[in-house]
Design an enzyme around this catalytic site. Structure first.
Site, mmCIF file in Angstrom:
data_model
loop_
_atom_site.group_PDB
_atom_site.id
_atom_site.type_symbol
_atom_site.label_atom_id
_atom_site.label_comp_id
_atom_site.label_asym_id
_atom_site.label_seq_id
_atom_site.Cartn_x
_atom_site.Cartn_y
_atom_site.Cartn_z
ATOM 1 N N ARG A 107 5.670 10.079 -11.867
ATOM 2 C CA ARG A 107 7.014 9.495 -11.816
ATOM 3 C C ARG A 107 7.765 9.687 -13.131
ATOM 4 N NH1 ARG A 107 5.657 4.094 -8.215
ATOM 5 N NH2 ARG A 107 6.289 4.997 -6.228
ATOM 6 N N LYS A 136 -2.001 -0.080 8.075
ATOM 7 C CA LYS A 136 -1.495 -0.970 9.118
ATOM 8 C C LYS A 136 -0.419 -0.340 9.994
ATOM 9 C CE LYS A 136 -2.348 -5.273 6.558
ATOM 10 N NZ LYS A 136 -1.709 -6.491 6.013
ATOM 11 N N GLY A 175 4.264 7.277 -2.328
ATOM 12 C CA GLY A 175 3.222 6.260 -2.222
ATOM 13 C C GLY A 175 1.822 6.817 -2.340
ATOM 14 N N GLY A 186 8.103 3.605 0.219
ATOM 15 C CA GLY A 186 8.880 2.667 1.025
ATOM 16 C C GLY A 186 10.299 3.139 1.248
#
Length: 399
Positions: free
Chosen positions: A41, A206, A356, A380
């Site tokens: 990053r 999930k 991510g 996200g």
């Protein structure tokens, strides 16, 4: 896209002007040593910072790191980032030990043309993440005082309605940095008319975290390949035993509905690596996806699944990948993620890695960043963009 960008600001001239840059320097730190374990990053914002330095701007960089609770916390300090940023820029980065206090004011005031300062973690101030507009606005006023222009190059934060992302642009002339512009252009290709076949690979733990993006993408994609922990809820929806694997029982009917809505479009694992325990040295072997022993849990997709996924990916012209196929941090359960990632690099397709854990996996497994069309810095944010949501940081730049 109706957003001014860095080239517009540079054309106006920034020499001698203070430019406030919101970067995403939220890098992982080793818990024992405090050292940066992945500087991806930091490297991502270098084109924007380098251009401003070259043009003679006084560059004031701000960012968050981790999730401190609105107060200083040494484990979330940006000091190590200042050191690494200076190494990459080839010049010292002046570090302020607070966000908008005495140190920040003195550090910014002392900048010469072409120099860079980094403010301490924005989330050390409760105003950064406050849901109260007045509190956020008061913090934004203090931040905006450090710049004569604002550049947002923090794509990983544009889905947050935070002071430095949403409120500061309303107070200063504002543009998108090189990274944010590239991210929006790339993701715009995926939401527009992607070249087909368009294949999406989703992993992670999930279903509930990815449900909105599955709902949004299902009508648009040609194939949706599902691995990672989330696949076991889908396998359960097909009536299979999943042992002690990760399972969202309340999502089983939702997964069943998705499978019925798009017959043949969603592709699930046909074999998995099942282990006795969630541990790097746990006894494990490969079993059929419909034959997971009741005492075992799946921690990776198996080789037949990788081959099947790779065959679909090889025919694709556009690929979006978000989420690992297994627990890639443990060597015994990394083969699925590696195999699928390598298949994406070999495909004659425009490929996007959705930030991510997927971006972390690319680097942790030693894969070549340049083998992918684009590696997003915002997991996200990229998912919410593909869902069609309005991202506060992008909306603020458009105003």
């Amino acid at each position: 896209m109706s957003i001014r960008n860095l080239d517009d600001l540079l054309a106006e001239g920034v020499s001698g002007r203070r430019v406030l840059v919101r970067a995403d320097l939220n890098v992982p730190l080793d818990k024992q040593t405090g050292e940066i374990t992945d500087d991806g990053r930091i490297r991502a914002v270098l084109p924007t910072l380098g251009a401003l330095v070259q043009a003679g701007a006084k560059v004031v960089v701000c960012s968050h790191l981790g999730r401190p609770k609105g107060a200083p916390d040494p484990q979330f300090s940006l000091r190590p980032v200042a050191g690494r940023l200076g190494e990459l820029l080839g010049a010292p980065v002046h570090f302020a030990t607070d966000t908008v206090g005495d140190s920040a004011r003195a550090t910014v005031a002392g900048l010469a043309d072409g120099q860079v300062a980094l403010l301490e973690n924005l989330r050390f101030n409760p105003g950064e993440t406050s849901k109260d507009a007045a509190e956020r606005g008061a913090f934004a006023d203090q931040l905006a005082a450090f710049g004569e222009a604002y550049v947002d190059d923090a794509f990983g934060a544009v889905h947050r309605k935070h002071a430095s992302v949403f409120d500061v642009p309303a107070r200063l002339p504002h543009v998108a940095g090189r990274l944010v512009l590239r991210e929006v252009q790339v993701l715009g290709k995926l939401t527009g008319e992607p070249e087909r076949p368009y294949v999406v690979v989703l992993g992670g733990s999930k279903v509930s975290d990815k449900l909105a993006v599955i709902e949004a993408l299902l009508p648009k994609v040609d194939r949706l390949l599902i691995g990672g922990g989330m696949c076991f809820t889908f396998l359960k929806a097909q009536g299979h035993e999943v042992g002690t694997s990760l399972l969202e029982e309340e999502m089983v009917q939702t997964c069943r509905n998705l499978l019925e809505r798009a017959p043949g479009k969603i592709m699930l694992p046909v074999d998995v690596v099942a282990a006795d325990a969630f541990a790097p040295d746990a006894a494990h072997d490969t079993v059929p996806a419909d034959g997971i022993p009741s005492h075992r849990l799946g921690l990776d997709v198996g080789p037949r699944t990788v081959a099947g996924f790779a065959a679909v990916i090889s025919q694709a012209k556009t690929v979006f990948w978000n989420g690992p196929m297994g627990v890639f941090e443990m060597a015994a359960f990394a083969a699925g993620t590696r195999g699928v990632a390598e298949a994406i690099t070999k495909a004659d397709a425009f490929s996007v890695v959705g930030g991510g854990d997927s971006a972390a996996a690319v680097r942790a497994l030693g894969l070549d960043d340049s083998a992918f069309g684009h590696i997003s810095t915002g997991g996200g944010a990229s998912l919410e963009y593909l869902e069609g949501k309005t991202l506060p940081g992008i909306a603020a730049l458009e105003n």
